[in-house]
Motif scaffolding. Structure first.
Motif, PDB file in Angstrom:
ATOM      1  N   GLU A 422       0.845  -1.193   0.000  1.00  0.00           N
ATOM      2  CA  GLU A 422       0.000   0.000   0.000  1.00  0.00           C
ATOM      3  C   GLU A 422       0.883   1.245   0.000  1.00  0.00           C
ATOM      4  O   GLU A 422       1.866   1.324   0.721  1.00  0.00           O
ATOM      5  CB  GLU A 422      -0.908   0.003   1.234  1.00  0.00           C
ATOM      6  N   GLY A 423       0.510   2.201  -0.810  1.00  0.00           N
ATOM      7  CA  GLY A 423       1.288   3.435  -0.877  1.00  0.00           C
ATOM      8  C   GLY A 423       2.318   3.427  -1.982  1.00  0.00           C
ATOM      9  O   GLY A 423       2.987   4.439  -2.215  1.00  0.00           O
ATOM     10  N   GLY A 424       2.503   2.304  -2.667  1.00  0.00           N
ATOM     11  CA  GLY A 424       3.413   2.262  -3.801  1.00  0.00           C
ATOM     12  C   GLY A 424       4.862   2.095  -3.409  1.00  0.00           C
ATOM     13  O   GLY A 424       5.218   1.924  -2.243  1.00  0.00           O
ATOM     14  N   ARG A 425       5.721   2.148  -4.416  1.00  0.00           N
ATOM     15  CA  ARG A 425       7.149   1.901  -4.224  1.00  0.00           C
ATOM     16  C   ARG A 425       7.812   2.983  -3.383  1.00  0.00           C
ATOM     17  O   ARG A 425       8.738   2.715  -2.627  1.00  0.00           O
ATOM     18  CB  ARG A 425       7.833   1.772  -5.571  1.00  0.00           C
ATOM     19  N   GLU A 426       7.341   4.227  -3.520  1.00  0.00           N
ATOM     20  CA  GLU A 426       7.939   5.314  -2.747  1.00  0.00           C
ATOM     21  C   GLU A 426       7.738   5.102  -1.253  1.00  0.00           C
ATOM     22  O   GLU A 426       8.651   5.308  -0.452  1.00  0.00           O
ATOM     23  CB  GLU A 426       7.332   6.657  -3.176  1.00  0.00           C
ATOM     24  N   ALA A 427       6.528   4.708  -0.881  1.00  0.00           N
ATOM     25  CA  ALA A 427       6.255   4.447   0.542  1.00  0.00           C
ATOM     26  C   ALA A 427       7.105   3.285   1.039  1.00  0.00           C
ATOM     27  O   ALA A 427       7.651   3.325   2.147  1.00  0.00           O
ATOM     28  CB  ALA A 427       4.773   4.155   0.743  1.00  0.00           C
ATOM     29  N   SER A 428       7.224   2.247   0.219  1.00  0.00           N
ATOM     30  CA  SER A 428       8.038   1.091   0.610  1.00  0.00           C
ATOM     31  C   SER A 428       9.498   1.497   0.792  1.00  0.00           C
ATOM     32  O   SER A 428      10.167   1.042   1.718  1.00  0.00           O
ATOM     33  CB  SER A 428       7.918  -0.003  -0.449  1.00  0.00           C
ATOM     34  N   LYS A 429       9.978   2.357  -0.072  1.00  0.00           N
ATOM     35  CA  LYS A 429      11.362   2.816   0.033  1.00  0.00           C
ATOM     36  C   LYS A 429      11.572   3.657   1.281  1.00  0.00           C
ATOM     37  O   LYS A 429      12.617   3.577   1.946  1.00  0.00           O
ATOM     38  CB  LYS A 429      11.720   3.624  -1.213  1.00  0.00           C
ATOM     39  N   GLN A 430      10.571   4.468   1.626  1.00  0.00           N
ATOM     40  CA  GLN A 430      10.696   5.355   2.782  1.00  0.00           C
ATOM     41  C   GLN A 430      10.875   4.579   4.086  1.00  0.00           C
ATOM     42  O   GLN A 430      11.599   5.009   4.989  1.00  0.00           O
ATOM     43  CB  GLN A 430       9.461   6.259   2.888  1.00  0.00           C
ATOM     44  N   ILE A 431      10.220   3.422   4.175  1.00  0.00           N
ATOM     45  CA  ILE A 431      10.288   2.659   5.437  1.00  0.00           C
ATOM     46  C   ILE A 431      11.124   1.390   5.278  1.00  0.00           C
ATOM     47  O   ILE A 431      10.977   0.442   6.046  1.00  0.00           O
ATOM     48  CB  ILE A 431       8.870   2.326   5.962  1.00  0.00           C
ATOM     49  N   SER A 432      12.020   1.375   4.298  1.00  0.00           N
ATOM     50  CA  SER A 432      12.828   0.172   4.059  1.00  0.00           C
ATOM     51  C   SER A 432      13.759  -0.131   5.230  1.00  0.00           C
ATOM     52  O   SER A 432      14.204  -1.271   5.401  1.00  0.00           O
ATOM     53  CB  SER A 432      13.653   0.347   2.782  1.00  0.00           C
ATOM     54  N   TRP A 433      14.067   0.864   6.055  1.00  0.00           N
ATOM     55  CA  TRP A 433      14.977   0.655   7.183  1.00  0.00           C
ATOM     56  C   TRP A 433      14.324  -0.108   8.331  1.00  0.00           C
ATOM     57  O   TRP A 433      15.017  -0.611   9.216  1.00  0.00           O
ATOM     58  CB  TRP A 433      15.468   2.013   7.719  1.00  0.00           C
ATOM     59  N   ILE A 434      13.007  -0.195   8.322  1.00  0.00           N
ATOM     60  CA  ILE A 434      12.303  -0.783   9.473  1.00  0.00           C
ATOM     61  C   ILE A 434      12.697  -2.248   9.663  1.00  0.00           C
ATOM     62  O   ILE A 434      12.939  -2.703  10.792  1.00  0.00           O
ATOM     63  CB  ILE A 434      10.781  -0.634   9.302  1.00  0.00           C
ATOM     64  N   LYS A 435      12.769  -2.991   8.588  1.00  0.00           N
ATOM     65  CA  LYS A 435      13.076  -4.425   8.712  1.00  0.00           C
ATOM     66  C   LYS A 435      14.436  -4.645   9.353  1.00  0.00           C
ATOM     67  O   LYS A 435      14.606  -5.554  10.182  1.00  0.00           O
ATOM     68  CB  LYS A 435      13.010  -5.091   7.331  1.00  0.00           C
ATOM     69  N   ASP A 436      15.411  -3.803   8.970  1.00  0.00           N
ATOM     70  CA  ASP A 436      16.741  -3.925   9.560  1.00  0.00           C
ATOM     71  C   ASP A 436      16.713  -3.571  11.042  1.00  0.00           C
ATOM     72  O   ASP A 436      17.300  -4.276  11.875  1.00  0.00           O
ATOM     73  CB  ASP A 436      17.725  -3.012   8.837  1.00  0.00           C
ATOM     74  N   LYS A 437      16.028  -2.491  11.358  1.00  0.00           N
ATOM     75  CA  LYS A 437      15.980  -2.035  12.750  1.00  0.00           C
ATOM     76  C   LYS A 437      15.322  -3.079  13.649  1.00  0.00           C
ATOM     77  O   LYS A 437      15.800  -3.350  14.762  1.00  0.00           O
ATOM     78  CB  LYS A 437      15.215  -0.710  12.838  1.00  0.00           C
ATOM     79  N   LEU A 438      14.247  -3.671  13.188  1.00  0.00           N
ATOM     80  CA  LEU A 438      13.551  -4.669  14.006  1.00  0.00           C
ATOM     81  C   LEU A 438      14.446  -5.867  14.288  1.00  0.00           C
ATOM     82  O   LEU A 438      14.467  -6.397  15.407  1.00  0.00           O
ATOM     83  CB  LEU A 438      12.264  -5.115  13.309  1.00  0.00           C
ATOM     84  N   LEU A 439      15.186  -6.291  13.283  1.00  0.00           N
ATOM     85  CA  LEU A 439      16.068  -7.440  13.492  1.00  0.00           C
ATOM     86  C   LEU A 439      17.283  -7.073  14.340  1.00  0.00           C
ATOM     87  O   LEU A 439      17.812  -7.911  15.080  1.00  0.00           O
ATOM     88  CB  LEU A 439      16.516  -8.007  12.147  1.00  0.00           C
ATOM     89  N   HIS A 440      17.739  -5.812  14.264  1.00  0.00           N
ATOM     90  CA  HIS A 440      18.863  -5.394  15.104  1.00  0.00           C
ATOM     91  C   HIS A 440      18.527  -5.546  16.582  1.00  0.00           C
ATOM     92  O   HIS A 440      19.429  -5.756  17.409  1.00  0.00           O
ATOM     93  CB  HIS A 440      19.214  -3.932  14.828  1.00  0.00           C
ATOM     94  N   ILE A 441      17.258  -5.443  16.922  1.00  0.00           N
ATOM     95  CA  ILE A 441      16.844  -5.525  18.326  1.00  0.00           C
ATOM     96  C   ILE A 441      17.128  -6.911  18.896  1.00  0.00           C
ATOM     97  O   ILE A 441      17.210  -7.093  20.114  1.00  0.00           O
ATOM     98  CB  ILE A 441      15.348  -5.158  18.458  1.00  0.00           C
ATOM     99  N   TYR A 442      17.327  -7.883  18.012  1.00  0.00           N
ATOM    100  CA  TYR A 442      17.631  -9.238  18.490  1.00  0.00           C
ATOM    101  C   TYR A 442      18.973  -9.292  19.208  1.00  0.00           C
ATOM    102  O   TYR A 442      19.272 -10.255  19.907  1.00  0.00           O
ATOM    103  CB  TYR A 442      17.633 -10.214  17.307  1.00  0.00           C
TER     104      TYR A 442
END
Length: 1183
Positions: A422-442
């Motif tokens: 949802e929100g297209g490729r631009e939105a996906s690019k804007q929050i692309s860091w989230i996946k890395d940050k969530l896994l860093h919490i491990y």
């Protein structure tokens, strides 16, 4: 005419319309109603121009206003009379036939009471009630009452009646006539009384609202000018003057302001500025009410208040920093509505939300996250990157509730805009860091954080409920876009889940064994291990014990759990098992079941919800699509090459964590196809996967192995370095084809031979001995064929390293792997190899010392030799033959002049210690990191020490290994540290002030961590160890007085640190420490150097007490010779001119010559005397 009418009125004779007889109390009710209807018809047909009829029926009009009719008990009679009176006011307007003020009041109060009949719209008489309303509204009959003293009472009663009867059943005409009636009264009047004002305003108070028409009617009334003025006066009295007694609605003033603002934002333009005054009130509750009001006004969807009244907006923003917690909380809650309805105000809110995201109150930090996430989930464009970063920061909050909200919020945003698109490729690019940050919490230490990351991964990042192909596609592209640390975290997550799965499997095996005391202890130990992998281990311990008992009693649950932890369990089977187990353990009578919740946590961690045989097959197909160019890599935003690389890495990781899932003919055939490809990276990955998964290939898939072996033999000759155990038959062709003239072609064969020698020593140990002695050492290591590049750099990237250096590194690795395969030193090959490695370190990496090698190549070889020593030290048979000099020489590599050498060596050292493979003395090497000039390196070394100490303490708790106490107890690192520092090559003179400062810092670097917990009176135990060292001699040079002197001096420094940092050091030691015999001789009770009690006697203590420099915290940079080590990466910078000499000094002066012998007290005295008082040596503070 009027005079004549009055004359007729005074004669008292009542004239009735034709056909209507006298209406009195002597007739029945039915007859009276019939006659009144005829009268009503007559008056209805009359108009104001009918002068004769007006005169004729004047007495009748007066008669109808008598008390007999006004107080008649029958409602039909009263209604007909009211209709007559309404028409009479219309006909005789503008002068009514009634002149008495009291009579007029009675009449209008009577008519008002009749209007109550409007409430029942289904009544048979409703039309007549409507006629009454329409008549008085059209004529504006009530305006006559302005001349009466009791007009306010009449109007108030009328308004109350109309607001009571209005309901949703009334049509627009009824509503219109009521509004006209009320508006005419307000517009014609000069002022509005407070009572009448309250009557209107009360209908806007939320608690008193009856229906929409009532509010609308009140709304329309407010637009009258007089009413508006009086409303403003009322608000001014309450807000500015605090006159709460003027009205019962004073306590609802803020509700009224909001309702009026919603009606028309322009109604209260003169009132709103006064709210700014109220925002600065000293009363917390009052400020809170105003903040709640303005939050609704500013946050309303179409509100323009923030733009129209900027001073009020700025004043409101200031309340984000209010001292009162509920006010700050209310402001933060308002933020989400404001962001969603007014994105243009986000820039104003950003800074205030940033401050509140660091608020000391947990609830406020929590609600900041909720506000931002709520807006982001509605539309990502509503929140800027700064706001999302606030949520990102809170994932590291000190409170679990806040961290959880931040992590779940980011996860839901990621799923919506990245996973669901949802929100297209631009939105996906804007929050692309989230996946890395969530896994860093491990990487966090809290088990709650790690469990939540696992849940987020399974539900939001790669939803387990997706169909297999989609799930693997999602995992494939996720893995390809993760950063390095996130990939490591994901790999660690799978590893931890797999480890816990094995722990549960071990528990099941123990439960099935016959009952005995030993088995009970083993079960308890395993329960404790599982407990540490669950939230709140204190409570979880009892629940896991209960689960163990349930598994022992219930065979059905035990079988389900065995299926779940089986390597062959599929994802679908796992879902069924989890559902059955939770259903069996749950109870409908007990909705809140902590035991069941704990079991769910455990099942959630061990259930294979992502990876099974079907999933691996789908993943390999996805990788093959990318290789063939038929995948949607570009559409997914991943370059094809990157997707292939990540896919192969993912398969290699899964082959290690889930090897059984690869055991299918389809998967192995696909891997064979990859192995035959010309692409070396693909073939290399396939080889690695075969190594990890092919242990039972010969039994289960013989046809695969028959095809695989020829391919392996060909790859062993010409392929990439990683080879598998199955390729051992290609050993002899490789041996014969080694050509030192072709250095680039040497790397793969040498790697191959090394692995073969380690994996199959029975077949290849003997042939390799001559190869190592004749080719590796003489032809390869002892010759420099190609001159190195002249450069001042100490390190270059991997692709710039010369082929000769790479070949030499592989030669060193081959020797080590060969020794690790042999695992004995009968032929003294271990001694020879150790001498070779130490020679490389002695020569700074230039073994031939011809000066032909470049500095980057020398750094590489120093690192390779040091890592090889660490590798051999992990094997007991070789650890025994490593001399103390060789150990010390290896330790000094952690202070190498090259930053990358120090970094890589410390990582290898840490890895060996964490696996409990390296002996305890190697932990003391980290003490030398106190000299490292780079803050990050010191911090990393401290983290490594903390982790190793914790690992050993946990291991001892789990295994209660008394026989391994000496090799595992962290406190035993202290004597090793003292011995290592006493042999520091920079410590030449006992009275070297600067070096003693460094030794003090190095000791505290270790002692700070060891002494952090005083378990079982460990401080006294450490003190006792130091005292015992003073009763021994240095085993490395027992007859050298200076060597022993330096050892005792380091002991004194350690003793004073212990005494200054502990209050329990003087207690009785729980056990008598045993010192390592390799490092210290047996206690010498008659020796020259006495016990520590003499060390601390008054004179020595006074000298040590003169030291006045505070101990630095661990990791603080020291201004010493060590500062000559490189402080940055050497890839793109020249080395310090003084650096090369530093390395040689530390490597070539490990052994010391004896000079002179001083008793300790004389030594301390002489250390002070040569210096003036203001430059006293003991500026070092040991207190």
């Amino acid at each position: 005419m009027m005079a004549h009418s009055k004359a007729r009125a005074t004669d008292g004779k009542v004239t009735y319309p034709p056909g209507v007889k006298e209406i009195s109390d002597k007739i029945s009710k039915e007859e009276m109603v019939r006659r009144l209807k005829m009268v009503v018809k007559t008056f209805m047909d009359m108009d104001q121009d009918s002068e004769e009829e007006k005169e004729l029926y004047l007495n009748l009009a007066l008669h109808l206003a008598s008390d007999f009719f006004l107080k008649h008990p029958d409602k039909d009679v009263r209604l007909l009379v009211a209709c007559c009176l309404a028409d009479i006011f219309r006909i005789y307007a503008p002068e009514a036939p009634y002149t008495s003020p009291d009579k007029l009041k009675d009449i209008f109060m009577f008519i008002t009471r009749q209007l109550k009949g409007l409430e029942d719209t289904k009544s048979a008489q409703f039309n007549r009630y409507f006629y009454l309303l329409e008549n008085i509204a059209w004529v504006k009959s009530y305006n006559i009452c302005f001349e009466l003293e009791d007009s306010n009472e009449i109007f108030t009663q009328l308004y109350r009646t109309l607001f009571q009867v209005i309901n949703n059943g009334h049509n627009q005409k009824v509503h219109m006539h009521m509004v006209d009636l009320m508006s005419s009264i307000i517009c014609e009047g000069d002022t509005v009384s407070q009572e009448l004002l309250d009557t209107v305003l009360v209908n806007l108070v939320p608690a008193h609202k009856v229906c929409a028409q009532c509010v609308c009617m009140s709304t329309t009334t407010h637009k009258a000018t007089h009413f508006l003025i009086d409303t403003h006066i009322f608000f001014n009295q309450v807000l500015m003057l605090g006159k709460t007694s003027v009205s019962d609605l004073s306590e609802h003033v803020f509700d009224l302001i909001l309702e009026l603002y919603n009606i028309d934002s322009h109604l209260l333009l003169s009132v709103l500025p006064q709210l700014e005054f109220k925002l600065k009130s000293n009363d917390n509750d009052e400020r809170l009410q105003v903040v709640k009001l303005l939050a609704k006004m500013f946050g309303a969807k179409d509100s323009e208040l923030a733009v129209q009244n900027k001073p009020l907006w700025q004043c409101y923003l200031g309340r984000f920093n209010d001292i009162h917690v509920p006010i700050r909380l209310e402001c933060v809650k308002f933020a989400s509505h404001c962001l969603m309805n007014h994105p243009d105000l986000a820039k104003d809110l950003t800074e205030y939300l940033r401050v509140r995201s660091h608020d000391p109150e947990e609830a406020i930090r929590h609600d900041v996250i909720v506000s931002i996430v709520t807006a982001a989930k509605k539309d990502l464009s509503l929140v800027n990157d700064a706001l999302l970063n606030f949520v990102k920061e809170r994932t590291l909050d000190k409170r679990w509730r806040v961290r959880k909200e931040a992590m779940m919020g980011l996860a839901s945003i990621y799923r919506k805009y990245s996973l669901q698109g949802e929100g297209g490729r631009e939105a996906s690019k804007q929050i692309s860091w989230i996946k890395d940050k969530l896994l860093h919490i491990y990487y966090q230490n809290s088990i709650d954080d790690r469990l939540l990351v696992e849940r987020v991964f399974a539900q939001y990042m790669v939803p387990h409920n997706l169909e297999t192909t989609e799930r693997m596609k999602c995992l494939y592209y996720l893995y390809a876009t993760l950063d390095t640390n996130a990939v490591k975290a994901l790999n660690e997550m799978w590893k931890c889940q797999n480890l816990l799965r094995n722990h549960v499997k071990d528990l099941l095996d123990l439960i099935k064994k016959p009952k005995s005391e030993a088995s009970s202890k083993a079960v308890f130990a395993k329960v404790m291990v599982i407990t540490r992998n669950l939230p709140d281990p204190g409570k979880a311990q009892d629940f896991v014990k209960k689960l163990a008992q349930v598994l022992d009693d219930d065979q059905r649950i035990r079988e389900q759990l065995e299926t779940l932890v089986s390597p062959t369990c599929s994802c679908k089977q796992a879902e069924v098992c989890v559902r059955d187990i939770t259903k069996k353990l749950g109870s409908p009578k007990q909705p809140s079941n902590p035991f069941l919740e704990m079991v769910k946590f455990l099942l959630e961690r061990i259930a294979p919800v992502h990876i099974d045989t079907e999933s691996i097959s789908a993943l390999i197909k996805q990788v093959n699509k990318s290789i063939d160019g038929t995948a949607d890599d570009e559409e997914e935003g991943v370059p094809t090459e990157e997707a292939i690389r990540a896919g192969l890495e993912l398969l290699k990781v899964l082959s290690f964590t889930h090897p059984v899932s690869f055991h299918s003919a389809e998967t192995f055939e696909s891997l064979l196809g990859c192995l035959k490809m010309d692409d070396e990276k693909v073939a290399e990955a396939a080889l690695q996967i075969f190594k990890n998964t092919g242990s039972k290939m010969e039994e289960s898939f013989p046809h695969i192995k028959s095809v695989l072996l020829p391919v392996l033999q060909a790859k062993a000759k010409r392929g990439p370095p990683p080879l598998k155990q199955e390729g051992y038959t290609c050993m002899f062709p490789l041996h014969k084809s080694l050509d030192p003239a072709n250095l680039e072609q040497l790397i793969t064969p040498l790697t191959t031979l090394g692995h073969l020698a380690q994996l199959a020593p029975e077949q290849f140990a003997a042939p390799l001995k001559s190869l190592v002695a004749n080719f590796i050492v003489k032809d390869l290591l002892m010759n420099d064929r190609i001159p190195g590049k002249k450069t001042t750099k100490l390190w270059v990237p991997d692709d710039e390293v010369s082929p000769e250096t790479l070949a030499k590194i592989q030669g060193i690795k081959l020797m080590v792997r060969w020794l690790l395969g042999v695992k004995n030193n009968q032929s003294k090959s271990g001694n020879s190899t150790l001498r070779m490695l130490t020679a490389i370190l002695h020569s700074d990496g230039d073994l031939t010392e011809q000066g032909r090698m470049g500095k980057p190549d020398m750094s590489r070889l120093r690192l390779a030799a040091a890592c090889a020593l660490l590798k051999l030290a992990q094997e007991p048979c070789y650890h025994e033959i490593i001399t103390l000099e060789q150990y010390q020489l290896c330790a000094l590599v952690i202070n190498d002049e090259c930053y990358q050498v120090r970094q890589c060596f410390s990582q290898k050292l840490h890895r060996g210690l964490c696996r409990l493979r390296l002996p305890l003395e190697y932990m003391a090497v980290f003490a030398l990191c106190a000299k490292d000039p780079v803050k990050e390196r010191r911090a990393h070394a401290r983290q490594c020490l903390v982790k190793n100490v914790n690992i050993r303490r946990e291991y001892l708790k789990q295994h209660a290994a008394i026989n391994k106490l000496f090799s595992l107890l962290p406190e035993y690192v202290v004597p090793y540290t003292i011995h290592l520092l006493a042999h520091d090559p920079d410590y030449v003179k006992v009275q070297d002030i600067e070096q003693l400062k460094e030794i003090k810092e190095a000791l505290w670097f270790v002692l700070e961590i060891i002494m952090a917990k005083n378990e079982n009176n460990s401080h006294a135990f450490i003190r006792k160890m130091v005292e015992n060292i003073k009763q021994t001699k240095d085993a490395q040079a027992p007859t050298d007085p200076k060597t022993n002197e330096k050892l005792y001096t380091v002991c004194d420094v350690a003793m004073h640190i212990i005494m200054s940092k502990s209050t329990t050091y003087s207690l009785e030691s729980p056990k008598d420490p045993v010192l390592p015999s390799r490092f210290f001789t047996k206690p010498d009770k008659v020796g020259l150097f006495v016990t520590s009690s003499s060390v601390l006697k008054p004179k020595a203590a006074n000298i040590l007490g003169a030291v006045n420099k505070p101990l630095s915290t661990a990791g603080k940079q020291l201004q010493s010779k060590a500062s000559r080590m490189e402080t940055t990466s050497n890839d793109d910078s020249a080395s310090n001119p003084g650096s090369p000499q530093r390395s040689k000094t530390r490597y070539k002066h490990v052994m010391f010559s004896s000079t002179s012998l001083y008793p300790l007290e004389m030594l301390l005295h002489n250390l002070v005397n040569p210096f003036p008082a203001d430059q006293a040596f003991w500026s070092l503070n040991l207190h």
